[in-house]
Structure formats: structure tokens, C-alpha cells
Scaffold this active site. Structure first.
Site, PDB file in Angstrom:
ATOM      1  N   HIS A  84       6.367  -2.560 -21.844  1.00 55.91           N
ATOM      2  CA  HIS A  84       5.083  -3.231 -22.031  1.00 55.91           C
ATOM      3  C   HIS A  84       5.225  -4.421 -22.981  1.00 55.91           C
ATOM      4  O   HIS A  84       4.576  -5.463 -22.793  1.00 55.91           O
ATOM      5  CB  HIS A  84       4.064  -2.228 -22.576  1.00 55.91           C
ATOM      6  CG  HIS A  84       2.747  -2.836 -22.940  1.00 55.91           C
ATOM      7  ND1 HIS A  84       1.790  -3.174 -22.005  1.00 55.91           N
ATOM      8  CD2 HIS A  84       2.224  -3.195 -24.151  1.00 55.91           C
ATOM      9  CE1 HIS A  84       0.736  -3.698 -22.611  1.00 55.91           C
ATOM     10  NE2 HIS A  84       0.980  -3.721 -23.921  1.00 55.91           N
ATOM     11  N   CYS A  87     -31.346  24.995 -35.371  1.00 55.39           N
ATOM     12  CA  CYS A  87     -32.424  24.744 -36.333  1.00 55.39           C
ATOM     13  C   CYS A  87     -33.648  24.104 -35.693  1.00 55.39           C
ATOM     14  O   CYS A  87     -34.683  23.959 -36.347  1.00 55.39           O
ATOM     15  CB  CYS A  87     -31.928  23.861 -37.472  1.00 55.39           C
ATOM     16  SG  CYS A  87     -31.460  22.179 -36.963  1.00 55.39           S
ATOM     17  N   CYS A 144       4.207  -0.177 -36.152  1.00 55.51           N
ATOM     18  CA  CYS A 144       4.216  -1.021 -34.965  1.00 55.51           C
ATOM     19  C   CYS A 144       2.932  -0.835 -34.171  1.00 55.51           C
ATOM     20  O   CYS A 144       2.044  -0.063 -34.544  1.00 55.51           O
ATOM     21  CB  CYS A 144       5.427  -0.689 -34.093  1.00 55.51           C
ATOM     22  SG  CYS A 144       5.378   0.964 -33.380  1.00 55.51           S
TER      23      CYS A 144
END
Length: 514
Positions: A497, A365, A470
């Protein structure tokens, strides 16, 4: 009926009952016919073509069949061997001659017994080993070849007894009543016009046979296919036969564990897992309907392979596949950091951002806009500075007050405006301005909500919202697992971790605006 005629009839009836209609054809007018023999390939068999320094090598499981055209003389099997023509597209003339000579030796060793079935079993099981083709078939290159002045042949009949040269260069073809596969076994697809070996007892029998069979000679002006073309044909034939074998094999679906024929199943090319068509169709339709095009993968646990676009289209149909194709393209563009979208609602086309500045121009456009604020391009002026300046000018013109500067104040103002009476709304619009309340205030709330309730994926930087569960998050765009608390990327051993670090697996604080 003498003994030879009875033996011939019994042998042909036995071959007709043992071999299928696609392997054996008998010409009813006389004791003649054609047998297609598919050689058995060892495991890890390959076909290779060397062109200059380039070596093309592919593993295959099927080779096109050898064609054994035979004619039984009246004194077969007591005295004379069958006259035959052996044709193959992937063997040389010398190799065919060696096979033909061995077939003649097998008849001599039979002691006057019928040998057609013995020939078939030899060609099927031992032909490659006899030619010392153990695990690799090397196709000759397309370099011009010098004809052998003394080619090996199974027999050396008088030249006056041989048919014209044009009749021995190509194999005989059958009438249309015999089903054939014109893609590879046709002589016009052979690598060499001389790759046919014939055993002809005498000219009269050969002429009679020639008059009964239809000639299938290629147009002399038509160029013969190259050996690269032959390699392509061999690969196509192998793929077709593998598909036929798959369709006739029974598999257990990996989803519903029902035993089904391969014709009712789909095998994913990336991993080889097999699922029934009904289960895989339902799985793909569900993922596409929910917009999770990245989830159109193998349903097997922990498998990242997926169906091909052609398989997806055949499973879900044209309409859902169009949605899948569109969402997949959009998802891919979203993952590209240098792609933005035209902010005009009537356009929304993808635009590649120039790295030299914050301006972008839509190629559809023509709208030039700022990639930061998605508004009309305002030059080097800061987006928020321009916004604040425009707000102050509006306030100066209408003698309006400033908006609250805190998130709590903005939320309280919006709640007051959205839930107030008509008189209260008019009062707030007169104080702050109607356009500011409906546009600027709503924009601020959206930005503040996103800042408060979402985080960026550490891999693709897509905004992710967490509302329950979690702290192990999986990005819906790229599939990366990460910790919501510290945004660390997680591997398959993600539990380590939370065991060794300071992050808690189930720590969760509900979000609020206050």
C-alpha cells in the site's frame, strides 16, 4: 501340581506382569479372572448413528474395552478350552458370537498350548478387521429388532447344561477390589441386553463360577439407554481417554520452549497449539489486567485462535475471570452499532437504540435521552440548536457575552480560566457564566480535541488516537489494520500500500490545538 496346573499358573503370572492392573484381574480363589481389551483403531476411525434422515458421524480414537471373563477348567490347556464370557457395549450379539467362535478355533489350532495371551492380542489387533469394521462403526438405530431364532454362537451345548437365561444375558461383575470404569463397560449401558456371548463347558462349572461372582443385573423396571445415548457414552469415553493420553505425553511449550508433561500444559482447541500452564497463565493475566480482552488469544505468532472461557477461568482465577467476562461483554456491546449506554452516572446500562428515531429509553432506570447528545430527550429539535438557544437565553437573562466561536479562542479562554487567579476566575464567570465555563466550555474542548486527534476505524468505527509510530494502525477493538493517512483497510501485504500508493509509511505530524 500336574502339568496343566503348572501351565495355568505360569500363564496367569505372565498376564499379570504384562497387563496393567486396570486391564487384568485375577480371582485368587481359583484360576479365573477378567481381562479388559482395548481394540486398536486405525487413523480417521469414525462412529456413526443414522436416525431417519439424520446421520451423526464423529471421528474417535478410543472405544470402550471388550471384557473377557474367563474360568480355566482343570484339564486346560491339554484338553479343554477356557470357559469364557465376552461382553461389549458397542457390538451386536451376532458379532460377539463370531468373535467367540474364533477364540474357540484359536484354541483348537494351538495344539494344547495356553491361549489367553493369543486371545488378547487377537481381540486387540485383529477383532475389527475380522468383523469387517475397517474405518466406520455404524450403530444400529433405535427401531425395534426381531430376535434371531437361530443366533450364531461359538458352541451349541445342551440346553440342560446352560445356566438360567437371566444369567447369560448379562456379563459377570467383579468384586470391588478390582478397579473398574462404570461409565461404559457396565452391562447396564449396553445397546442390547443380549450383547454377551458365553462359552460354558458344563453346568456344574458354570454354577460354581456364578456362586463366586457378584451379579450386576440392571433393574428390570429401568429403561435401557437408547443408541443415541450409547453414541454419547462413546464420545465421552473417547474424550476422557484422549485427555489421559495428552496428560502423559511430553510437549515443548510454544513460549518458553521447555519440555513438560501434558498434565502441566494447556492445548488450545481452535488451533491445537500447546503451552505450559505457567506461560499461558501469565499471558492471559497480563492481557486482562490491561483491559485488552481481545488479546486473550493464542500466543503463537499470526494465530487468531484462543482459549475457551473454561480454560481462561482455570488459568486466571475467579476474580480476573469476572473482569474478563465483564470487559468481553462490554467490548461486544461497543461493537454493536445499535447499542448505546444510559448517560446517567448512577446507571450506565446498555440500551438498544430504536432505528425509527434518535430517542432511547433505559430499561433499568427509565431515563429517556437523545442518542446524539446524551441529554434528556428534546423531541425533534436539533441538539446544537437547542444548546445555542439555551445559551442565548442564559446570556439574555444574565447579560453575558458569547463564547469564542473558534477552537483557538475556546482553548485560549479555557487556559485563561484554569490558570488565572481567583479574582480573574470570578471576572470570567461573571462575563460568561460559571456553568458555561465549567460544563459547556469543557465539552467543546473535549469534542474539538477528539475531532482533531482521533480518527474512526474503517471497520468498526471506533475512535483511534495516534501519537507516535508509523501509519500502519491496528484497531484495539476489532483488530483491523488500516492506513492512518487514508483510512484504507490493510491486508497481510500491507507494505504494498505504501510502495504503490501516495501514502507515506513514516509521515507523522504531531498534533496541537493551534
Amino acid at each position: 501340581m500336574n502339568a496343566d496346573e503348572a501351565d495355568q499358573e505360569d500363564e496367569l503370572l505372565a498376564l499379570q506382569s504384562i497387563l496393567g492392573s486396570d486391564e487384568f484381574f485375577r480371582k485368587e480363589s481359583k484360576n479365573a479372572g477378567e481381562i479388559r481389551v482395548s481394540v486398536e483403531l486405525p487413523a480417521d476411525f469414525s462412529v456413526a448413528l443414522k436416525e431417519g434422515e439424520t446421520l451423526r458421524q464423529y471421528e474417535i480414537s478410543f472405544l470402550p474395552p471388550l471384557q473377557l471373563t474367563f474360568d480355566l477348567p482343570e484339564d486346560y490347556p491339554s484338553l479343554s478350552p477356557p470357559s469364557f464370557t465376552l461382553t461389549c457395549s458397542w457390538l451386536t450379539q451376532t458379532q460377539l458370537s463370531l468373535l467367540g467362535a474364533h477364540l474357540t478355533d484359536l484354541f483348537r489350532a494351538s495344539g494344547g498350548a495356553v491361549v489367553l495371551f493369543i486371545w488378547v492380542m487377537f481381540l486387540k489387533e485383529d477383532a475389527l478387521r475380522f468383523l469387517d469394521i475397517l474405518s466406520l462403526l455404524e450403530l444400529p438405530s433405535d427401531e425395534p429388532r426381531t430376535p434371531d431364532p437361530n443366533p450364531a454362537s461359538p458352541s451349541e451345548p445342551n440346553k440342560d447344561q446352560l445356566p438360567p437365561e437371566s444369567e447369560t444375558k448379562d456379563s459377570l461383575s467383579r468384586d470391588d477390589s478390582f478397579p473398574r470404569e462404570p461409565d461404559l463397560s457396565d452391562p447396564s449401558l449396553e445397546a442390547d441386553p443380549m450383547e454377551t456371548v458365553s462359552e460354558v463347558p458344563n453346568a456344574s462349572e458354570s454354577d460354581a463360577r456364578m456362586s463366586d461372582w457378584t451379579r450386576d443385573t440392571p433393574d428390570p423396571g429401568e429403561p435401557r439407554p437408547t443408541h443415541l445415548g450409547l453414541l454419547t457414552q462413546l464420545l465421552v469415553y473417547d474424550a476422557t481417554q484422549q485427555q489421559r493420553r495428552f496428560a502423559s505425553t511430553v510437549f515443548d511449550c510454544g513460549v518458553c520452549y521447555t519440555s513438560r508433561l501434558g498434565s502441566d500444559c494447556v492445548q488450545l482447541p481452535g488451533c491445537g497449539h500447546v503451552f505450559c500452564r505457567a506461560c499461558l497463565t501469565q499471558f492471559c493475566k497480563l492481557q486482562i489486567t490491561e483491559g485488552n480482552v481481545r488479546g486473550v488469544t493464542c500466543p503463537q505468532s499470526a494465530c487468531t485462535a484462543g482459549p475457551t472461557p473454561a480454560q481462561v477461568k482455570s488459568l486466571v482465577g475467579e476474580e480476573l475471570f469476572s473482569r474478563y467476562d465483564r470487559l468481553l461483554l462490554q467490548n461486544t456491546l461497543d461493537a454493536m452499532p445499535d447499542v448505546v449506554y444510559c448517560p446517567r452516572l448512577s446507571c450506565g446500562a446498555a440500551v438498544i437504540q430504536e432505528t425509527s428515531g434518535a430517542a432511547a429509553v433505559c430499561s433499568v432506570c427509565g431515563f429517556a435521552f437523545c442518542v446524539a447528545c446524551r441529554k434528556t430527550y428534546h423531541g425533534r429539535e436539533d441538539c446544537q440548536g437547542k444548546k445555542n438557544r439555551r445559551t442565548k437565553e442564559e446570556q439574555k437573562q444574565g447579560e453575558r457575552v458569547d463564547l469564542p466561536q473558534t477552537a483557538e479562542g475556546i482553548k485560549a479562554l479555557w487556559d485563561d480560566y484554569s490558570s488565572g487567579s481567583k479574582q480573574r476566575k470570578r471576572l470570567l464567570e461573571a462575563r460568561y457564566g460559571r456553568e458555561i465555563l465549567r460544563n459547556s466550555l469543557e465539552d467543546c474542548l473535549s469534542e474539538n480535541w477528539m475531532e482533531t486527534n482521533s480518527k474512526y476505524c474503517p471497520h468498526c468505527f471506533c475512535r483511534i488516537e495516534k501519537n507516535q509510530g508509523c501509519n500502519i494502525m491496528t484497531c484495539s477493538r476489532c483488530g483491523q489494520m488500516f492506513c492512518w493517512a487514508c483510512l484504507a483497510k490493510l491486508s497481510n501485504h500491507r507494505s504494498a500500500h505504501f510502495q504503490d500508493g501516495s501514502c507515506s509509511l513514516w509521515e507523522y505530524d504531531p498534533y496541537s490545538y493551534s
